[in-house]
Each structure stands twice: as C-alpha cells, then as structure tokens.
Design a protein around this motif. Structure first.
Motif, PDB file in Angstrom:
ATOM      1  N   THR A 198       0.825  -1.215   0.000  1.00  0.00           N
ATOM      2  CA  THR A 198       0.000   0.000   0.000  1.00  0.00           C
ATOM      3  C   THR A 198       0.862   1.271   0.000  1.00  0.00           C
ATOM      4  O   THR A 198       0.318   2.364   0.048  1.00  0.00           O
ATOM      5  CB  THR A 198      -0.909   0.033   1.252  1.00  0.00           C
ATOM      6  OG1 THR A 198      -0.071  -0.012   2.429  1.00  0.00           O
ATOM      7  CG2 THR A 198      -1.873  -1.145   1.281  1.00  0.00           C
ATOM      8  N   ASN A 199       2.185   1.076  -0.024  1.00  0.00           N
ATOM      9  CA  ASN A 199       3.119   2.219   0.084  1.00  0.00           C
ATOM     10  C   ASN A 199       2.677   3.114   1.240  1.00  0.00           C
ATOM     11  O   ASN A 199       2.561   4.335   1.103  1.00  0.00           O
ATOM     12  CB  ASN A 199       3.176   3.005  -1.236  1.00  0.00           C
ATOM     13  CG  ASN A 199       4.397   3.941  -1.297  1.00  0.00           C
ATOM     14  OD1 ASN A 199       5.383   3.745  -0.597  1.00  0.00           O
ATOM     15  ND2 ASN A 199       4.307   4.977  -2.131  1.00  0.00           N
ATOM     16  N   PHE A 200       2.433   2.489   2.374  1.00  0.00           N
ATOM     17  CA  PHE A 200       1.833   3.166   3.529  1.00  0.00           C
ATOM     18  C   PHE A 200       2.752   4.248   4.104  1.00  0.00           C
ATOM     19  O   PHE A 200       3.960   4.054   4.222  1.00  0.00           O
ATOM     20  CB  PHE A 200       1.498   2.133   4.615  1.00  0.00           C
ATOM     21  CG  PHE A 200       0.663   2.686   5.714  1.00  0.00           C
ATOM     22  CD1 PHE A 200      -0.682   2.950   5.510  1.00  0.00           C
ATOM     23  CD2 PHE A 200       1.228   2.959   6.951  1.00  0.00           C
ATOM     24  CE1 PHE A 200      -1.463   3.476   6.538  1.00  0.00           C
ATOM     25  CE2 PHE A 200       0.447   3.483   7.977  1.00  0.00           C
ATOM     26  CZ  PHE A 200      -0.897   3.736   7.767  1.00  0.00           C
ATOM     27  N   VAL A 219       7.354   8.083   6.928  1.00  0.00           N
ATOM     28  CA  VAL A 219       8.394   7.214   6.388  1.00  0.00           C
ATOM     29  C   VAL A 219       7.748   6.090   5.580  1.00  0.00           C
ATOM     30  O   VAL A 219       6.689   5.577   5.942  1.00  0.00           O
ATOM     31  CB  VAL A 219       9.241   6.629   7.544  1.00  0.00           C
ATOM     32  CG1 VAL A 219      10.353   5.742   7.012  1.00  0.00           C
ATOM     33  CG2 VAL A 219       9.815   7.755   8.400  1.00  0.00           C
ATOM     34  N   HIS A 220       8.374   5.731   4.458  1.00  0.00           N
ATOM     35  CA  HIS A 220       7.891   4.636   3.611  1.00  0.00           C
ATOM     36  C   HIS A 220       8.908   3.507   3.582  1.00  0.00           C
ATOM     37  O   HIS A 220      10.117   3.768   3.618  1.00  0.00           O
ATOM     38  CB  HIS A 220       7.638   5.130   2.182  1.00  0.00           C
ATOM     39  CG  HIS A 220       6.563   6.165   2.109  1.00  0.00           C
ATOM     40  ND1 HIS A 220       6.819   7.497   2.332  1.00  0.00           N
ATOM     41  CD2 HIS A 220       5.239   6.063   1.872  1.00  0.00           C
ATOM     42  CE1 HIS A 220       5.689   8.175   2.227  1.00  0.00           C
ATOM     43  NE2 HIS A 220       4.713   7.329   1.949  1.00  0.00           N
ATOM     44  N   VAL A 221       8.416   2.288   3.526  1.00  0.00           N
ATOM     45  CA  VAL A 221       9.322   1.143   3.420  1.00  0.00           C
ATOM     46  C   VAL A 221       9.645   0.922   1.949  1.00  0.00           C
ATOM     47  O   VAL A 221       8.742   0.830   1.112  1.00  0.00           O
ATOM     48  CB  VAL A 221       8.687  -0.118   4.038  1.00  0.00           C
ATOM     49  CG1 VAL A 221       9.504  -1.365   3.714  1.00  0.00           C
ATOM     50  CG2 VAL A 221       8.575   0.046   5.558  1.00  0.00           C
ATOM     51  N   VAL A 328      14.271   1.816   4.125  1.00  0.00           N
ATOM     52  CA  VAL A 328      13.234   2.843   3.999  1.00  0.00           C
ATOM     53  C   VAL A 328      13.548   3.755   2.819  1.00  0.00           C
ATOM     54  O   VAL A 328      14.686   3.825   2.353  1.00  0.00           O
ATOM     55  CB  VAL A 328      13.107   3.679   5.295  1.00  0.00           C
ATOM     56  CG1 VAL A 328      12.628   2.806   6.454  1.00  0.00           C
ATOM     57  CG2 VAL A 328      14.419   4.370   5.647  1.00  0.00           C
ATOM     58  N   LEU A 329      12.490   4.435   2.359  1.00  0.00           N
ATOM     59  CA  LEU A 329      12.680   5.397   1.262  1.00  0.00           C
ATOM     60  C   LEU A 329      13.313   6.665   1.803  1.00  0.00           C
ATOM     61  O   LEU A 329      12.998   7.077   2.911  1.00  0.00           O
ATOM     62  CB  LEU A 329      11.320   5.753   0.645  1.00  0.00           C
ATOM     63  CG  LEU A 329      10.790   4.836  -0.451  1.00  0.00           C
ATOM     64  CD1 LEU A 329       9.449   5.376  -0.932  1.00  0.00           C
ATOM     65  CD2 LEU A 329      11.757   4.744  -1.613  1.00  0.00           C
TER      66      LEU A 329
HETATM   67  C1  LIG Z   1       5.450   5.856  -2.218  1.00  0.00           C
HETATM   68  O1  LIG Z   1       5.192   7.124  -1.665  1.00  0.00           O
HETATM   69  C2  LIG Z   1       6.301   8.014  -1.736  1.00  0.00           C
HETATM   70  C3  LIG Z   1       5.961   9.291  -0.997  1.00  0.00           C
HETATM   71  O2  LIG Z   1       4.731   9.795  -1.411  1.00  0.00           O
HETATM   72  C4  LIG Z   1       6.709   8.251  -3.162  1.00  0.00           C
HETATM   73  O3  LIG Z   1       7.852   9.082  -3.222  1.00  0.00           O
HETATM   74  C5  LIG Z   1       7.006   6.898  -3.826  1.00  0.00           C
HETATM   75  O4  LIG Z   1       7.271   7.081  -5.193  1.00  0.00           O
HETATM   76  C6  LIG Z   1       5.845   5.934  -3.647  1.00  0.00           C
HETATM   77  N1  LIG Z   1       6.237   4.632  -4.125  1.00  0.00           N
HETATM   78  C7  LIG Z   1       5.454   3.926  -4.937  1.00  0.00           C
HETATM   79  C8  LIG Z   1       5.974   2.605  -5.344  1.00  0.00           C
HETATM   80  O5  LIG Z   1       4.364   4.318  -5.295  1.00  0.00           O
END
Ligand SMILES: *[C@@H]1O[C@H](CO)[C@@H](O)[C@H](O)[C@H]1NC(C)=O
Ligand SMILES: *[C@@H]1O[C@H](CO)[C@@H](O)[C@H](O)[C@H]1NC(C)=O
Ligand SMILES: *[C@@H]1O[C@H](CO)[C@@H](O)[C@H](O)[C@H]1NC(C)=O
Ligand SMILES: *[C@@H]1O[C@H](CO)[C@@H](O)[C@H](O)[C@H]1NC(C)=O
Ligand SMILES: *[C@@H]1O[C@H](CO)[C@@H](O)[C@H](O)[C@H]1NC(C)=O
Length: 329
Positions: A198-200, A219-221, A328-329
């Motif tokens: 879910t890109n939570f 924070v995103h995983v 994490v991203l």
């Molecule tokens: C997930 O969310 C982040 C922040 O909004 C965004 O930068 C990223 O591209 C998203 N990743 C995906 C796979 O959608």
C-alpha cells in the motif's frame, strides 16, 4: 538397660516430632512472607482475599520455575528471578502478554541484497551506540508486539538513513494495518507485505491524530525481506552488521522470570511455539557466551533496562525462524 534405651528413643522421637513439624509448617509461611516482600517491592496490592490467594499460588509456582531454570546456570548465562510478572501463572502470562498463533510465515520481497559479500563480520555491533534505537516501549496488555517490532525497525533504518532518531506511530499501525488484529495479534511479515503493497505512510508519533487519519508526511518502506534463517544465523549477523536492526518472531514463554544474562537453555526454538515479536539491535561475539542484543516492549523495568541477551547460532527461543530486514525510502 533396655528401659533406658526405650526411654531415650522415645525422647528422640518426641524431639523429632517438634523439630520436623515446625519445618513443614515453615515452608509455606516462608513463601508467603517472600510474597509480601514481593508485593512491596513491585508496588502491588491485592485487597480481595481470593485474588490474593490466586496470586500467592502463582507466585509459589514461579519460585519453583525459577529454581529449575537456574539449575543449569554457568558464568554469563541467563539468571531467573522475581519480575513484575512472577505472580501470574504461566498460562495467564501467555494470555496477557503473548500470542497463541504466531505461525511462521515467510514472504520475500527483496529486489537485491545491498550488503557486501564478506567472509567475516565485526565482532561486535550495537546500534544503540549509533543513536539508531529509540526508547524502550511498553506494550502493556496490548498484543501488538508485531507492530512494535516492525515500527522500531523502521525507526532504526530511518535514523541510520537520516541520522535523526524519531519516534514513529505504532498506534497508527495498530489502527490501520490490514490482515492483522490490532491488540489481539498479528504477524511481522504480513504487516511488512501490507506496508509495502500500500506504500503506507508511517507517520511520526507526534503527528498521528488517531482513528487511522492519514497523514502526508512520514516514512515509507522501500523493500524488505522476511525469511527463515535456522542454520544460517551468519546471515543474521551479516544483516545486523551491514544493514541494521532486525524484527524477529520469538518464543518468550520462559522470559516471564528473566532478570539478566544470556539465554542459552530452556527456550524452545520450535516454529510452532513462536508467540512474541522483538527487535534485534546488535550482537557481541566477544562475550563469554556470544549473543544477540534483543530489545523488548515490556518497559524499562523488565530484563536489563528493557533488553535481553540471547545466544547466537542455536536458534535459541526460535529467533531464526522468522527474520525481517528492511530499508526505507
Ligand atoms: C510511495 O510514496 C512516496 C511518498 O509519497 C513516493 O515518493 C514513492 O514514489 C511511492 N512509491 C510507490 C511505489 O508508489
Ligand atoms: C505505587 O502505586 C501507586 C498506585 O498505583 C502509585 O501512586 C505510586 O506512585 C507507586 N509507587 C511506586 C514507587 O511505583
Ligand atoms: C493460525 O493462523 C493460521 C494462519 O494465519 C490460520 O490458517 C489458522 O487457522 C490459525 N489457527 C488457529 C487455531 O487460530
Ligand atoms: C549521526 O552523526 C553522528 C555525528 O556525526 C555520529 O556520531 C552518529 O553515529 C550518527 N548516527 C547515525 C545513526 O548515523
Ligand atoms: C566470568 O566471565 C567474566 C566475563 O567474561 C570473566 O571476567 C570472569 O573471569 C568469569 N568468571 C569465572 C568464574 O569464570
């Protein structure tokens, strides 16, 4: 002569009677006075006489368990003693603080391992020293160990990436995560799959307003792995050294009376007995018993300031059955 010896024998038996009976009576009395000291030390009161008797009964059982668990003790190995949980029966402890069906699941979602192939790992890794571990939490009677261990690991990975240690919202995960049962239980791998799918956005603790209200900042995983590594604990050490802390499922039943040292016996590693989840924040291979440094969620007044130590390379307490690493991203 015969009558003298009969007389002496009689005195002997009468003396024995007085001597033995008080000892028999003294046993329970002693346990009860120990129980009263325990109540004082842990600031507990049981006014209802039947509740008092039940807790006393459980306490006596803990005293016996503690003696058994300490029987194999050697230098450095775990020590068992009275804890804030010692007045619970083992089954009550299980029901209140552990999970009955934390079955082993492995979902792998690892695009590429970014750690280097290396023959050896450092002798010692402790992410607490690098400001990558937030404070010890207390889950209380909320069975959300699965959410705590994952969020703690996201916090650590975020701290390593940004060099800023921040608390994230465990409550948000308890309120929002799909396929988990909030305070009634869940699974670390199921949670990570959901967070990734879910890109939570995992909000900061201070930002979360409750009721699963979504925030835009957090924070995103980026990716995670969730694997059984029984027999390959060298991989766990390498992940700890090269990537960061890990979230793992564990069998914590015998931790009820743990007060310190390295657990190397009496902790079943059977995957069907996993009942808790924790974070591993490092290891020490230079100690007399090489061990992992494990961070628990039962408050700072449990274990060694909230931490425990578990022997490496033995799948002790089932620590290698379900291992998660993430970025994490
Ligand atoms: C997930 O969310 C982040 C922040 O909004 C965004 O930068 C990223 O591209 C998203 N990743 C995906 C796979 O959608
Ligand atoms: C003991 O418990 C009482 C009532 O919960 C509390 O007010 C008090 O601060 C506690 N004392 C200690 C030393 O924990
Ligand atoms: C335990 O969990 C598994 C997988 O989530 C489920 O299939 C099984 O029915 C559960 N067993 C019990 C006794 O709840
Ligand atoms: C953050 O930076 C400080 C000082 O540069 C360093 O000592 C510390 O290890 C860093 N922490 C992390 C988590 O990178
Ligand atoms: C116990 O272990 C400590 C630390 O490894 C060591 O310094 C000490 O000498 C050991 N004591 C005994 C009795 O072996």
């Amino acid at each position: 002569m015969a009558s003298w010896s009969t007389y002496l024998q009689a005195i002997f038996y009468i003396a024995l009677l007085f001597f033995v009976i008080p000892i028999r009576i003294k046993g329970p009395d002693q346990a009860e006075s120990q129980f009263q000291e325990y109540l004082k030390r842990f600031n507990k009161t049981y006014d209802d006489p039947s509740v008092y008797q039940n807790r006393l009964h459980a306490f006596k059982q803990s005293l016996q368990t503690i003696e058994t668990l300490n029987s194999k003790k050697r230098n450095g190995s775990a020590l068992y003693g009275l804890t804030k949980f010692s007045d619970l029966l083992p089954e009550e402890f299980f029901q209140t603080y552990l999970q009955s069906n934390l079955s082993q699941k492995t979902h792998s979602n690892e695009p590429k391992r970014h750690h280097h192939k290396r023959a050896t790992v450092p002798n010692k890794v402790d992410w607490r020293e690098k400001n990558a571990v937030t404070r010890i939490y207390n889950q209380g009677s909320c069975g959300a160990c699965w959410a705590y261990s994952v969020i703690e690991t996201v916090e650590s990975m975020n701290a390593i990436k940004t060099n800023k240690s921040e608390e994230l919202s465990v409550q948000e995960i308890i309120d929002c995560a799909g396929n988990n049962k909030g305070c009634n239980g869940g699974d670390i791998c199921t949670l990570l799959s959901w967070i990734k799918a879910t890109n939570f956005t995992i909000q900061r603790h201070a930002d979360y307003g409750g009721k699963c209200g979504r925030g835009s900042a957090g924070v995103h995983v980026r990716d995670f792995m969730c694997e059984g590594l029984v027999g390959s604990e060298d991989v766990m050490l390498r992940l700890l050294a090269d990537n960061g802390p890990l979230a793992v499922a564990i069998n914590a039943q015998t931790w009820q009376n743990y007060i310190g040292g390295v657990i190397e016996y009496h902790c079943d590693g059977d995957p069907s007995k996993l009942n808790h989840a924790v974070q591993i924040v490092g290891y020490d291979l230079t100690a007399s018993i090489p061990h992992y440094i494990v961070r628990n969620t039962w408050g700072v007044d449990f274990g060694d300031g909230g931490f425990l130590y578990i022997a490496v390379d033995k799948n002790m307490c089932g620590i290698a059955n379900e291992v998660s690493a993430l970025r994490v991203l």
